[in-house]
Write a protein that holds these residues in place. Structure first.
Motif, mmCIF file in Angstrom:
data_model
loop_
_atom_site.group_PDB
_atom_site.id
_atom_site.type_symbol
_atom_site.label_atom_id
_atom_site.label_comp_id
_atom_site.label_asym_id
_atom_site.label_seq_id
_atom_site.Cartn_x
_atom_site.Cartn_y
_atom_site.Cartn_z
ATOM 1 N N LEU A 16 -27.771 -7.427 3.665
ATOM 2 C CA LEU A 16 -27.702 -5.995 3.372
ATOM 3 C C LEU A 16 -26.592 -5.711 2.384
ATOM 4 C CD1 LEU A 16 -28.118 -4.453 6.925
ATOM 5 C CD2 LEU A 16 -29.871 -4.737 5.181
ATOM 6 N N ALA A 17 -26.778 -4.675 1.577
ATOM 7 C CA ALA A 17 -25.736 -4.298 0.621
ATOM 8 C C ALA A 17 -24.506 -3.814 1.366
ATOM 9 C CB ALA A 17 -26.254 -3.182 -0.292
ATOM 10 N N SER A 18 -23.331 -4.088 0.783
ATOM 11 C CA SER A 18 -22.075 -3.721 1.445
ATOM 12 C C SER A 18 -21.971 -2.221 1.676
ATOM 13 C CB SER A 18 -20.890 -4.199 0.607
ATOM 14 O OG SER A 18 -20.885 -5.600 0.547
ATOM 15 N N SER A 19 -22.567 -1.423 0.779
ATOM 16 C CA SER A 19 -22.453 0.033 0.891
ATOM 17 C C SER A 19 -23.151 0.570 2.120
ATOM 18 C CB SER A 19 -23.024 0.691 -0.370
ATOM 19 O OG SER A 19 -24.379 0.295 -0.541
ATOM 20 N N ALA A 20 -24.097 -0.206 2.717
ATOM 21 C CA ALA A 20 -24.833 0.264 3.892
ATOM 22 C C ALA A 20 -24.128 -0.101 5.187
ATOM 23 C CB ALA A 20 -26.234 -0.342 3.879
ATOM 24 N N LYS A 21 -22.949 -0.675 5.118
ATOM 25 C CA LYS A 21 -22.250 -1.153 6.310
ATOM 26 C C LYS A 21 -20.898 -0.453 6.439
ATOM 27 C CE LYS A 21 -22.961 -5.211 4.536
ATOM 28 N NZ LYS A 21 -22.987 -6.661 4.236
ATOM 29 N N PRO A 22 -20.282 -0.484 7.628
ATOM 30 C CA PRO A 22 -18.976 0.168 7.805
ATOM 31 C C PRO A 22 -17.870 -0.590 7.077
ATOM 32 C CG PRO A 22 -19.607 -0.999 9.801
ATOM 33 C CD PRO A 22 -20.783 -1.064 8.883
ATOM 34 N N ILE A 23 -17.754 -0.328 5.786
ATOM 35 C CA ILE A 23 -16.777 -1.024 4.943
ATOM 36 C C ILE A 23 -15.950 0.019 4.200
ATOM 37 C CG2 ILE A 23 -16.492 -2.503 2.911
ATOM 38 C CD1 ILE A 23 -18.975 -4.025 3.850
ATOM 39 N N ASP A 24 -14.645 -0.072 4.295
ATOM 40 C CA ASP A 24 -13.769 0.857 3.585
ATOM 41 C C ASP A 24 -13.993 0.744 2.077
ATOM 42 O OD1 ASP A 24 -12.800 1.532 6.015
ATOM 43 O OD2 ASP A 24 -10.771 0.756 5.714
ATOM 44 N N GLU A 25 -13.979 1.877 1.416
ATOM 45 C CA GLU A 25 -14.236 1.904 -0.019
ATOM 46 C C GLU A 25 -13.258 1.017 -0.798
ATOM 47 O OE1 GLU A 25 -14.593 5.181 -3.652
ATOM 48 O OE2 GLU A 25 -14.289 5.839 -1.573
ATOM 49 N N SER A 26 -12.013 0.964 -0.340
ATOM 50 C CA SER A 26 -11.002 0.170 -1.048
ATOM 51 C C SER A 26 -11.269 -1.331 -0.968
ATOM 52 C CB SER A 26 -9.612 0.464 -0.476
ATOM 53 O OG SER A 26 -9.576 0.169 0.914
ATOM 54 N N LEU A 27 -12.145 -1.750 -0.036
ATOM 55 C CA LEU A 27 -12.424 -3.174 0.148
ATOM 56 C C LEU A 27 -13.790 -3.592 -0.404
ATOM 57 C CD1 LEU A 27 -11.104 -3.609 3.815
ATOM 58 C CD2 LEU A 27 -9.931 -4.219 1.682
ATOM 59 N N GLN A 28 -14.531 -2.679 -1.006
ATOM 60 C CA GLN A 28 -15.882 -2.980 -1.491
ATOM 61 C C GLN A 28 -15.890 -4.162 -2.455
ATOM 62 O OE1 GLN A 28 -18.798 -1.783 -0.657
ATOM 63 N NE2 GLN A 28 -18.365 0.108 0.462
ATOM 64 N N ASN A 29 -14.976 -4.161 -3.426
ATOM 65 C CA ASN A 29 -14.970 -5.238 -4.425
ATOM 66 C C ASN A 29 -14.639 -6.594 -3.795
ATOM 67 O OD1 ASN A 29 -15.591 -3.447 -6.477
ATOM 68 N ND2 ASN A 29 -13.447 -3.105 -7.061
ATOM 69 N N LEU A 30 -13.720 -6.601 -2.837
ATOM 70 C CA LEU A 30 -13.357 -7.854 -2.181
ATOM 71 C C LEU A 30 -14.511 -8.372 -1.330
ATOM 72 C CD1 LEU A 30 -11.244 -9.985 -1.715
ATOM 73 C CD2 LEU A 30 -10.205 -8.558 0.054
ATOM 74 N N VAL A 31 -15.258 -7.474 -0.703
ATOM 75 C CA VAL A 31 -16.430 -7.883 0.078
ATOM 76 C C VAL A 31 -17.472 -8.539 -0.825
ATOM 77 C CG1 VAL A 31 -18.419 -7.013 1.385
ATOM 78 C CG2 VAL A 31 -16.116 -6.222 1.935
ATOM 79 N N VAL A 32 -17.718 -7.935 -1.977
ATOM 80 C CA VAL A 32 -18.672 -8.514 -2.942
ATOM 81 C C VAL A 32 -18.210 -9.915 -3.368
ATOM 82 C CG1 VAL A 32 -19.641 -8.293 -5.263
ATOM 83 C CG2 VAL A 32 -19.486 -6.290 -3.769
ATOM 84 N N GLU A 33 -16.918 -10.064 -3.604
ATOM 85 C CA GLU A 33 -16.371 -11.358 -4.004
ATOM 86 C C GLU A 33 -16.553 -12.410 -2.911
ATOM 87 O OE1 GLU A 33 -11.918 -13.111 -4.819
ATOM 88 O OE2 GLU A 33 -12.409 -11.151 -5.681
ATOM 89 N N ILE A 34 -16.295 -12.025 -1.653
ATOM 90 C CA ILE A 34 -16.444 -12.963 -0.534
ATOM 91 C C ILE A 34 -17.885 -13.427 -0.412
ATOM 92 C CG2 ILE A 34 -16.359 -13.158 1.983
ATOM 93 C CD1 ILE A 34 -13.946 -11.238 1.918
ATOM 94 N N GLU A 35 -18.831 -12.492 -0.453
ATOM 95 C CA GLU A 35 -20.241 -12.843 -0.272
ATOM 96 C C GLU A 35 -20.795 -13.602 -1.467
ATOM 97 O OE1 GLU A 35 -21.650 -9.306 2.789
ATOM 98 O OE2 GLU A 35 -22.214 -9.159 0.671
ATOM 99 N N THR A 36 -20.268 -13.336 -2.661
ATOM 100 C CA THR A 36 -20.731 -14.050 -3.853
ATOM 101 C C THR A 36 -20.261 -15.499 -3.842
ATOM 102 O OG1 THR A 36 -20.700 -11.997 -5.137
ATOM 103 C CG2 THR A 36 -20.728 -14.060 -6.376
ATOM 104 N N GLN A 37 -19.015 -15.699 -3.467
ATOM 105 C CA GLN A 37 -18.456 -17.054 -3.453
ATOM 106 C C GLN A 37 -18.939 -17.874 -2.261
ATOM 107 O OE1 GLN A 37 -14.194 -16.601 -3.631
ATOM 108 N NE2 GLN A 37 -14.200 -15.910 -5.767
#
Length: 616
Positions: A3-24
């Motif tokens: 699922l996309a990070s935006s659909a989950k309980p994720i703080d806006e300030s951490l969105q980019n780091l979440v994308v980086e974790i899942e990509t790597q």
């Protein structure tokens, strides 16, 4: 897909780091992420420090008498022996007592600090005071020291320690004794406690009240599709806080953490994410096999990917394992799917004699009643160094794909089962692929070896927690088979588990003899330099002496000059200190002994009596 990070309980300030974790890390799904704050307790402390000065002749004689005379003399006896005025001797003794070099009693008794200074030809100068700051972390019972205070920052975020119901006001430094302070000071790098130079912190005290300082911390709830497990990751910026993350994982496993409270994640949402990740995992496995299938269909000329059916499967399976020169990695959903019959066992025994390292991993424990017998037969196969040749790994995963990789050159995979019929194994007609295309093999090897490494890492954590040397031995053998000797050595050093060195060296020797490790590999020099950390009285010293002799012998058999180059001055000094070599030997003579008598057990050198202390 996840699922996309935006659909989950994720703080806006951490969105980019979440994308980086899942990509790597394609196997990881960030289920939730939020920013919190945690507290640091800052305390101003005063240290009392002593530094050395060269002692004079009388001071030296008094301290030496307290160390070497038995029984120790009284001040009057010492004055009489030296022919000096007792008042003069008594005055010097009192001064040494003030400097904590001598204990305040008669006869003359040298303190531990006094012995330390005496070894350096000095006595302490009058102490002086230094003020620094102790920073206690509320998450992990640790104290760091620094010269300057932390700045206060206003952070309007929920407190992690409050959510976990921890005591934020706990002043950890108040529980420390002098030895703990000294140890932490050395780790701080401030240069205030340096025993090797004689600079010693002899006392400490808190000054004023403890101040609470707030800092940001990021919390991630992550689902790993390869293990189907949830873990909590704590990060300070991009720095992973491993020990504290494991601590929270333990609380999670014990049911002491509410994910709803900690991550704002209701159970319904968590279950939905888990199912999405599981479907993705199965889709990924199916897609990998479909890719191989398509290459098999369009590959008839090159024969890089071929299809095997029915009785071809077992025939080709035995053929390819018999071609192995260095390494075999096998995965099966269930262990009995591998058709472990006498022919297969005999093949593995022959491979062990040739120095081939083997990993057999399986996903699920649902097995026939003869499972224990199968495991015992596999684990009974040994290398010439008496190590287990077959590493048996229960991965606890339901990946329904059977795989085998030979020397990273041949790969077999597919979905197939075997049926017992009058003690014979008959394949049921499923399709299996045999691959010689490097890109596919490398991709499969990375997946399989990563699973095995993850298993070994978890097993190592259990071994460390339980101080279980048998579990640790299994880990070293797995890492050795995977060519991760540096990982083994780093873990031994990190956990100061020097008792494992003889086992580790036998794994290294096996890799050398089976040509899985070059005789000029940097890991060999690193293994030798570790000798400086071994005590001569260690319980395992005899095994260690033999192992190092065998290591040098294995290298010298291939290249005497390489072996000789490893015995630099630093290493040779340790060989003499630990009596691996005799004092009458030279490095050249020692290497010559290894090459001229390769099959003879060389006795460790007998300890010398030359430097034994005599009583004055």
């Amino acid at each position: 897909m996840f699922l996309a990070s935006s659909a989950k309980p994720i703080d806006e300030s951490l969105q980019n780091l979440v994308v980086e974790i899942e990509t790597q890390n394609p196997d990881l799904l960030v289920v939730a992420a939020r920013q919190l704050r945690y507290s640091l307790q800052q305390t101003n402390i005063e240290l009392t420090i002593t530094e050395p000065r060269p002692f004079n002749v009388l001071e030296e004689f008094i301290i030496r008498a307290g160390i070497e005379f038995e029984p120790a003399p009284t001040p009057q006896e010492l004055a009489s022996l030296l022919g000096l005025d007792p008042v003069f001797v008594q005055s010097t003794i009192k001064n040494l007592q003030k400097l904590q070099t001598l204990a305040p009693k008669s006869p003359i008794t040298v303190t531990e600090q006094g012995r330390l200074f005496y070894d350096k030809g000095a006595v302490p100068q009058p102490p002086y005071a230094v003020q620094i700051y102790a920073i206690a972390d509320s998450l992990g019972e640790t104290v760091n020291f620094q010269a300057e205070p932390l700045n206060e920052v206003v952070i309007n975020l929920p407190s992690l320690t409050s959510i976990l119901q921890l005591n934020e006001s706990n002043n950890l430094i108040s529980t420390f004794n002098l030895e703990q302070v000294q140890k932490n000071l050395q780790a701080s790098g401030l240069g205030l406690h340096v025993p090797e130079t004689g600079k010693i912190v002899t006392a400490f005290r808190s000054i004023g009240s403890t101040q609470t300082i707030w800092r940001k911390i990021s919390l991630f709830l992550i689902f790993d599709s390869t293990t189907e497990k949830l873990t909590i990751h704590l990060r300070r910026g991009k720095q992973m806080l491993d020990s504290r993350s494991k601590w929270l994982d333990l609380l999670l496993s014990e049911g002491k953490i509410s994910l709803d409270t900690l991550c704002k994640l209701p159970n319904e949402s968590l279950n939905f994410e888990r199912e999405a990740a599981k479907k993705y995992q199965n889709a990924e496995t199916a897609a990998r096999l479909e890719k191989i299938h398509q290459q098999a269909l369009g590959n008839s000329q090159k024969k890089e990917v071929i299809q095997l059916r029915d009785r071809e499967i077992n025939q080709k399976f035995l053929e390819i394992i018999n071609t192995a020169k260095q390494q075999i990695i096998i995965y099966a959903t269930w262990l009995n799917h591998l058709n472990i019959n006498p022919e297969f066992i005999a093949a593995l025994e022959a491979l062990a004699k040739r120095g081939v390292s083997i990993i057999i991993s399986y996903g699920l424990e649902w097995e026939p009643e003869n499972l224990l017998e199968i495991k015992e037969k596999l684990q009974a196969i040994k290398t010439p160094e008496d190590l287990p040749s077959v590493q048996l790994l229960g991965l606890e995963e339901d990946v329904y794909l059977q795989e085998i990789i030979i020397d990273r050159e041949i790969y077999q995979c597919g979905f197939y089962h075997w049926r017992n019929s009058h003690e014979s194994h008959i394949p049921l007609g499923e399709l299996v692929y045999q691959v010689k295309k490097s890109q596919i093999i490398q991709e499969a090897y990375e997946i399989l070896s990563t699973r095995c490494q993850n298993y070994a890492q978890k097993l190592w954590q259990q071994a460390v927690e339980k101080c279980d040397i048998q579990l640790a031995r299994e880990c070293l053998c797995i890492w050795g088979t995977l060519g991760k000797l540096e990982t083994s050595l780093n873990q031994i050093q990190k956990n100061n588990w020097l008792e494992l060195l003889p086992i580790y060296l036998n794994v290294v020797i096996h890799n050398l003899k089976s040509h899985n490790l070059a005789d000029d590999s940097p890991i060999l020099q690193s293994s030798l330099l570790l000798l400086s950390q071994v005590e001569a009285e260690a319980a395992f010293i005899e095994q260690l002496r033999l192992a190092y002799c065998q290591l040098l012998s294995a290298i010298a058999q291939q290249n005497p000059d390489t072996a000789l180059n490893l015995l630099n001055n630093e290493v040779w000094a340790q060989f003499l200190r630990l009596h691996i070599a005799a004092e009458t030997d030279s490095p050249t003579e020692f290497i010559s002994q290894q090459t001229s008598q390769p099959k003879t057990k060389r006795k460790a050198a007998a300890p010398s009596t030359r430097n034994k202390k005599t009583k004055a």
